[in-house]
Design a protein around this motif. Structure first.
Motif, PDB file in Angstrom:
ATOM      1  N   ASP A  89       0.820  -1.217   0.000  1.00  0.00           N
ATOM      2  CA  ASP A  89       0.000   0.000   0.000  1.00  0.00           C
ATOM      3  C   ASP A  89       0.852   1.265   0.000  1.00  0.00           C
ATOM      4  O   ASP A  89       0.556   2.219  -0.731  1.00  0.00           O
ATOM      5  N   ARG A  90       1.888   1.287   0.815  1.00  0.00           N
ATOM      6  CA  ARG A  90       2.736   2.490   0.908  1.00  0.00           C
ATOM      7  C   ARG A  90       3.478   2.750  -0.398  1.00  0.00           C
ATOM      8  O   ARG A  90       3.609   3.897  -0.832  1.00  0.00           O
ATOM      9  N   MET A  91       3.949   1.697  -1.054  1.00  0.00           N
ATOM     10  CA  MET A  91       4.638   1.883  -2.333  1.00  0.00           C
ATOM     11  C   MET A  91       3.658   2.384  -3.393  1.00  0.00           C
ATOM     12  O   MET A  91       4.011   3.241  -4.211  1.00  0.00           O
ATOM     13  N   ALA A  92       2.429   1.888  -3.372  1.00  0.00           N
ATOM     14  CA  ALA A  92       1.407   2.381  -4.309  1.00  0.00           C
ATOM     15  C   ALA A  92       1.137   3.865  -4.050  1.00  0.00           C
ATOM     16  O   ALA A  92       0.981   4.649  -5.000  1.00  0.00           O
ATOM     17  N   GLU A  93       1.102   4.268  -2.777  1.00  0.00           N
ATOM     18  CA  GLU A  93       0.915   5.677  -2.428  1.00  0.00           C
ATOM     19  C   GLU A  93       2.084   6.525  -2.928  1.00  0.00           C
ATOM     20  O   GLU A  93       1.875   7.631  -3.439  1.00  0.00           O
ATOM     21  N   TYR A  94       3.321   6.027  -2.774  1.00  0.00           N
ATOM     22  CA  TYR A  94       4.496   6.724  -3.305  1.00  0.00           C
ATOM     23  C   TYR A  94       4.306   6.947  -4.798  1.00  0.00           C
ATOM     24  O   TYR A  94       4.611   8.014  -5.319  1.00  0.00           O
ATOM     25  N   GLY A  95       3.831   5.904  -5.479  1.00  0.00           N
ATOM     26  CA  GLY A  95       3.627   5.991  -6.914  1.00  0.00           C
ATOM     27  C   GLY A  95       2.619   7.062  -7.284  1.00  0.00           C
ATOM     28  O   GLY A  95       2.883   7.895  -8.156  1.00  0.00           O
TER      29      GLY A  95
END
Length: 89
Positions: free
Chosen positions: A62-68
Motif C-alpha cells: 500500500d505504501r509503495m502504491a501511495e508513493y507511486g
C-alpha cells in the motif's frame, strides 16, 4: 522472501531515487533492477528482499502504491510466490 516491484510512468528525473528511497525506508533490500525508457515512458522491474521489512507486507504494498500516486507513477508490489504461480502454466 522476495517481491517483484514494477514501476511504470512518464519519464522524469529521480524516479529510481524515489522508489529506492521508499524501499529503504521500509527495509526492503534491492537485489536486482532493470529499467528502460520507451519513448517518454519509464519502466522498471526490481526484485527486493522483504525479510527485514519494518512494516507488514500488505502495508508495504500500500505504501509503495501511495508513493507511486504522489509521483505520478504506477507502482505495484507482488510477493514472489504469487508472481511465480501466475506465470507457471
Amino acid at each position: 522472501m522476495k517481491a517483484v516491484v514494477s514501476v511504470i510512468g512518464k519519464d522524469s528525473v529521480g524516479i529510481i531515487a524515489k522508489v529506492s528511497s521508499g524501499c529503504a525506508e521500509f527495509g526492503a533490500n534491492i537485489l536486482d533492477i532493470s529499467q528502460t525508457v520507451l519513448a517518454e515512458y519509464f519502466t522498471m522491474i526490481m526484485i527486493v528482499d522483504i525479510d527485514n521489512l519494518s512494516i507488514s507486507f500488505n502495508a508495504f504494498v500500500d505504501r509503495m502504491a501511495e508513493y507511486g500516486k504522489a509521483a505520478g507513477l504506477d507502482i505495484n508490489v507482488m510477493h514472489e510466490d504469487i508472481f511465480n504461480s501466475m506465470h507457471r502454466i
